[in-house]
Design a protein around this motif. Structure first.
Motif, short mmCIF file in Angstrom:
data_model
loop_
_atom_site.label_atom_id
_atom_site.label_comp_id
_atom_site.label_asym_id
_atom_site.label_seq_id
_atom_site.Cartn_x
_atom_site.Cartn_y
_atom_site.Cartn_z
N VAL A 233 1.85 0.25 -2.25
CA VAL A 233 2.41 -1.03 -1.81
C VAL A 233 2.68 -1.03 -0.30
N GLN A 234 3.28 0.04 0.21
CA GLN A 234 3.58 0.09 1.64
C GLN A 234 2.31 0.22 2.48
N GLY A 235 1.32 0.93 1.97
CA GLY A 235 0.05 1.01 2.70
C GLY A 235 -0.56 -0.37 2.87
N ARG A 236 -0.56 -1.14 1.82
CA ARG A 236 -1.11 -2.50 1.88
C ARG A 236 -0.29 -3.37 2.82
N ALA A 237 1.03 -3.29 2.73
CA ALA A 237 1.89 -4.10 3.58
C ALA A 237 1.68 -3.77 5.05
N HIS A 238 1.55 -2.48 5.38
CA HIS A 238 1.35 -2.10 6.78
C HIS A 238 -0.03 -2.55 7.28
N LEU A 239 -1.04 -2.47 6.43
CA LEU A 239 -2.36 -2.97 6.83
C LEU A 239 -2.27 -4.44 7.19
N GLU A 240 -1.66 -5.23 6.33
CA GLU A 240 -1.56 -6.67 6.57
C GLU A 240 -0.70 -6.97 7.79
N ALA A 241 0.41 -6.22 7.95
CA ALA A 241 1.32 -6.49 9.07
C ALA A 241 0.67 -6.17 10.41
#
Length: 310
Positions: free
Chosen positions: A139-147
């Motif tokens: 979840v955090q990997g995806r969030a950081h990619l998007e951010a």
């Protein structure tokens, strides 16, 4: 017995919560919160649960809004259909005491954590263009990619994960957004080609040991207790001796497992608030590696609530 239909403030699911928290705007709200002297953040309650889970009770308030985040962290759920982080953020009006919103807790946690890393990278990263190495494809990997794509304009990503399937899924997600993404089996080797890196793993062991680039910015977000670790102790000491370490808040002095296990005096490091409140200095454009250690703070959830209310 017939019960009346429930009325009152909205209870938002994950999708509706996310829609209210776009990353660039959330990073700006986090910046505003750190400059707001009315913000109060009492110590969070961290309660161990039978079976290895943890209950977090995290209050925060300013002159208008009060929140409490109630979440559970259950590491045993990793790799199952159940989320490791579950719960809610309850938002109240200070003047009336009324509940204004109920936000999805895991969504708030993911987005505000990534937005904090984004805010730090905007201020501290010597070379913010990327590529961005993401270690941990959850979840955090995806969030950081998007951010980092939305807030820094990063277009190229390198993904490392213990799960090849998870790494591929995140790479496919990046490509669906029009971004470039590749997978690496060796995050330490990838550091040489990536001036930006984020570690967002379950923090059960060190995943980065290699010396960073001179223009590196590394955000370590997975470890948020004294016993958790993502970065090798020698790597942390290298950042302290030859680069710069910034922590998200003063609470890192007793929460930043990576730094504490490296034997460093965490209380001596500048916080993100310190950095944002002073005039730009040598960190801007400097060719020295920067480590940003993030442990979490209810103030970040308050910033998300403030943005959601608007």
């Amino acid at each position: 017995m017939n019960y009346p239909e429930p009325t009152g403030p909205p209870v938002l699911d994950a999708a509706h919560t996310a829609a209210l928290l776009p990353y660039p705007e959330l990073a700006r709200e986090l910046h505003r919160l750190l400059l707001d002297d009315t913000v109060q953040v009492p110590a969070r309650l961290v309660q161990a649960l039978p079976g290895g889970g943890t209950l977090f009770v995290m209050p925060a308030l300013d002159s208008r809004v009060a929140i409490t985040k109630l979440i559970t962290f259950t590491p045993a759920n990793a790799g199952t259909p159940r989320a490791t982080i579950q719960g809610d953020v309850v938002v109240f009006d200070v003047a009336t005491g009324e509940r204004r919103l109920l936000l999805d807790g895991p969504t708030v946690t993911a987005r505000r954590t990534a937005a904090v890393s984004l805010l730090a990278a905007r201020r501290l990263a010597p070379n913010p263009r990327g590529p961005l190495l993401i270690v941990g494809a959850g979840v955090q990997g995806r969030a950081h990619l998007e951010a980092f794509a939305a807030g820094l304009g990063v277009t190229e990503f390198v993904i490392a994960s213990r799960s090849t399937a998870s790494a591929r899924a995140l790479a496919d997600h990046a490509k669906s957004l029009g971004l470039k993404a590749g997978i690496t089996p060796d995050p330490n080797a990838a550091l040489a080609d990536c001036p930006l890196a984020v570690t967002c793993t379950p923090a059960s062991g060190a995943v980065l040991q290699a010396p960073p680039r001179d223009d590196a910015f590394v955000a370590a977000v997975g470890a948020f207790t004294p016993t958790m670790v993502e970065l090798d102790a020698a790597l942390c000491r290298r950042f302290a001796a030859q680069g710069t370490i910034v922590v998200d808040t003063a609470d890192a002095a007793h929460e930043a497992g990576d730094l504490l296990q490296a034997g460093l005096d965490v209380a001596a490091f500048a916080t993100l608030r310190d950095v944002l409140r002073r005039a730009p200095d040598r960190l801007d454009g400097a060719r020295t590696p920067v480590l940003f250690k993030s442990c979490g703070w209810a103030g970040w959830d308050l910033a998300a609530a403030r943005l959601a209310l608007r």
